[in-house]
Design an enzyme around this catalytic site. Structure first.
Site, PDB file in Angstrom:
ATOM      1  N   CYS A 199       0.853  -1.176   0.000  1.00  0.00           N
ATOM      2  CA  CYS A 199       0.000   0.000   0.000  1.00  0.00           C
ATOM      3  C   CYS A 199       0.890   1.227   0.000  1.00  0.00           C
ATOM      4  O   CYS A 199       2.117   1.125  -0.076  1.00  0.00           O
ATOM      5  CB  CYS A 199      -0.960  -0.003   1.184  1.00  0.00           C
ATOM      6  SG  CYS A 199      -0.191   0.299   2.780  1.00  0.00           S
ATOM      7  N   HIS A 255      -4.809   6.089   8.044  1.00  0.00           N
ATOM      8  CA  HIS A 255      -3.439   6.263   8.506  1.00  0.00           C
ATOM      9  C   HIS A 255      -2.715   7.208   7.555  1.00  0.00           C
ATOM     10  O   HIS A 255      -3.216   7.523   6.474  1.00  0.00           O
ATOM     11  CB  HIS A 255      -2.701   4.927   8.592  1.00  0.00           C
ATOM     12  CG  HIS A 255      -2.779   4.109   7.328  1.00  0.00           C
ATOM     13  ND1 HIS A 255      -3.886   3.362   7.001  1.00  0.00           N
ATOM     14  CD2 HIS A 255      -1.892   3.939   6.315  1.00  0.00           C
ATOM     15  CE1 HIS A 255      -3.679   2.740   5.855  1.00  0.00           C
ATOM     16  NE2 HIS A 255      -2.474   3.082   5.405  1.00  0.00           N
TER      17      HIS A 255
END
Length: 655
Positions: free
Chosen positions: A409, A574
């Site tokens: 990611c 995040h």
């Protein structure tokens, strides 16, 4: 973990598909004979290429006259016997061999001869019935006295029993099957004539094109079109029926549209697929592209109708089946005077299919590019077996065992860690303990992984870093169907699940209670929007001293690039990879919402904010992933009345 057995596929489609596969297995090994017959017809009949070329020359008694004699030889000496006897007997013998080896082939050929003699049309359908049936009867009769014959008499019994069974089956074919199949062929021929006379033949694409994608085409093509087309070609020298299914135009148009307006893996692989499809004649290569976007079936139908209409308009056709459906095979079997019509039919079909597919792709409102891996798996499920050709679409063709899988990611923290933990459990449960599953930021990827899993919006970036890997795109990190497909891929590439080294598990470098504190858990979040929920989770991380205030802004930047919605009501916002300097220590916040937050159209009831300084948050993320895969545990989180209960539900790792 309990395992779920896959139930065998049932239903009418499967039975028709199996029938089509059997018919194809009888016809395809003998396509060379069909091609030979088509070439002999094209070259040497009186209206053929060579005889027509020398028809105007005068050379009495010379070599030109001898070439002219080929016309008489072909018309009366070889064309009719080949289609009447050779081709049906080859099919019947092949069908018998499929059932009962050499004895089945012999009896199948004898039985086929009976149905040939009992009919007045080329008996392809009869051969497909009598060949396997004769072999099956022979097999059952042999089983009656298996092991009971006195030594020395085996050959005598074998030969006479085969002869007697062949005699009986030939008589049955002559008096029973032959007249029935002849009547069916005449009836089907009348239907075709009706469609042609009323300009309705193009409507057959409504059935043929979807059938191709569902792998029912063999039953239609080899069971109906090839026999009828061959009968028509024998009478008129050509048949349009050979092009109803074999025209490569509709599939070419789909692949060209993906080249122009597709995205991700589909667009990247479309050029190679187009070459395989158009010149190799392997039409199954484009089926996954249609399965990705089922509405594209409209493009293939309209393309197919266009091709048929042009062929009917020009009166064009082929002399024999074009198999495989390559443009090379199509031109090799094109009848004299039909080249213009056939060419226009192929490229006209491709143009219409391209135009419609392009419009559908360009106006597609869905965010995802379509999952080629999942579509290929669906295609193989429909087909009932793995496809060596379609494997090229997902990068697994010719690849060695996959031992390293990375879930990547943007930041390499939340979503990738969560997805990796779920995938790791599935792979370990399947027995592939020699396969390591890690998570990583895309910017840190190296091209030494066998398989890379990413969110669909990040796949292109990941492919640039790892061009030699197989890439799988997902949207739902918690229970993506692609995870099961990855396990299946490992089974086909690596073999049975086995290994010696354990898959990499995350380990906590500091106590979990320092990662998720009671103060960082909110039972009733105040936010009502996605951005508000991100800020709320971020402020909790700031309050517990895990991050600097600037990290909250990085959480919003991360969400703007790729969604952090995990599935099952969970979102884990995040920061970006560049914001790691803003992390003071690893921390996790937990916020529950009575009214789920609209997270890019998905309901997020639980929001877990993450700040990972190292790998010390991985163990807790693994536990969280396990919790959200368990509906009972999710219910406990929903019903919890204290922060301590929340920590207890999350695997008792927080205390």
């Amino acid at each position: 973990m309990s395992t779920t057995e896959t139930k065998p596929r049932t239903g009418a489609r499967v039975h028709v598909q199996k029938l089509g596969t059997s018919l194809s297995n009888m016809v395809m090994p003998n396509i060379g004979a069909f091609i030979a017959w088509g070439l002999i017809t094209a070259l040497f009949i009186k209206a053929g290429w060579l005889t027509g070329l020398f028809a105007g020359l005068r050379d009495p008694g010379g070599w030109v006259a001898k070439i002219g004699g080929w016309g008489d030889f072909a018309d009366g000496g070889i064309v009719a016997p080949m289609i009447t006897y050779l081709l049906p007997i080859l099919i019947g013998s092949t069908g018998g061999r499929m059932v009962y080896s050499t004895r089945g082939a012999v009896v199948g050929a004898i039985a086929t001869m009976g149905v040939i003699a009992g009919s007045d049309v080329p008996m392809f359908l009869g051969a497909m019935i009598m060949g396997p049936l004769g072999a099956w009867v022979m097999k059952k009769i042999d089983a009656i006295w298996d092991g009971k014959i006195r030594p020395g008499f085996e050959m005598l019994v074998d030969n006479f029993s085969a002869g007697i069974v062949g005699l009986i089956m030939a008589a049955f074919g002559f008096f029973g099957i032959g007249p029935i199949v002849s009547a069916f062929s005449r009836g089907a021929g009348h239907v075709v004539d009706f469609l042609v006379d009323h300009d309705l033949l193009p409507l057959t694409s409504i059935f043929i094109e979807p059938a191709k994608v569902l792998f029912l085409n063999n039953a239609i093509n080899h069971g109906v079109l090839t026999p009828l087309g061959t009968t028509q070609a024998l009478a008129t020298g050509k048949s349009v029926l050979f092009l109803l299914e074999a025209n490569p135009g509709p599939g070419l148009g789909i692949l060209l549209a993906y080249m122009a307006f597709g995205r991700g893996a589909a667009r990247a692989s479309a050029p190679g697929a187009a070459i395989i499809h158009f010149f190799g004649g392997i039409h199954e290569i484009y089926f996954p592209y249609v399965l990705m976007k089922p509405k594209l079936i409209a493009a293939t139908i309209l393309g197919g109708m266009t091709g048929i209409f042009i062929n009917v308009l020009f009166g064009s056709g082929l002399r024999a089946p074009a198999a495989p459906g390559s443009i090379i095979a199509v031109y090799a079997q094109t009848a004299t005077g039909s080249f213009l019509g056939v060419t226009l039919s192929v490229f006209g079909a491709a143009a219409v299919s391209f135009a419609v597919a392009s419009l559908l792709l360009k106006t597609d409102k869905s965010d995802d590019e379509g999952d080629l891996v999942a579509a290929t798996a669906s295609m193989e499920a429909l087909k009932g077996k793995k496809s060596s050709v379609s494997a090229a679409l997902v990068g697994s063709a010719g690849r060695g065992p996959i031992t390293k899988i990375v879930f990547a990611c943007d930041a390499g923290m939340g979503s990738s860690a969560m997805g990796a933990s779920v995938l790791r459990k599935k792979i370990q449960s399947a027995g592939f303990t020699d396969v390591t599953v890690t998570n990583q930021a895309i910017s840190n990827l190296t091209d030494d992984y066998g398989l890379v899993v990413t969110h669909q919006d990040l796949t292109d970036r990941a492919r640039q870093k790892t061009p030699s890997a197989t890439h799988v795109s997902v949207e739902n990190f918690m229970n993506a169907p692609q995870y099961d497909e990855i396990v299946d891929l490992l089974g086909s590439v690596n073999g049975a699940g086995a290994g010696t080294s354990a898959a990499e598990e995350p380990t906590a470098e500091e106590p979990a209670h320092d990662v998720l504190t009671v103060e960082s858990i909110v039972l009733a979040g105040a936010a009502t929007t996605r951005d508000g929920a991100i800020s709320e989770a971020g402020r909790l991380l700031v309050a517990c001293g895990a991050v600097e205030p600037s990290y909250v802004h990085a959480m919003h930047e991360r969400e703007a690039s790729v969604s952090t919605y995990m599935g099952n009501g969970l979102a884990i916002p995040h920061g970006t990879n560049e914001a790691k300097d803003s992390i003071r220590r690893t921390g996790i916040s937990f916020v529950r919402y009575a009214e789920p937050i609209d997270w890019n159209g998905k309901p997020a009831e639980f929001v877990v904010g993450i700040a990972g300084a190292g790998k010390d948050h991985m163990a807790l993320l693994t536990k969280i992933a396990g919790v959200f895969l368990n509906s009972e545990q999710v219910a406990r989180l929903r019903d919890a009345t204290s922060a301590e209960e929340i920590r207890a539900v999350l695997g008792n790792t927080a205390g």
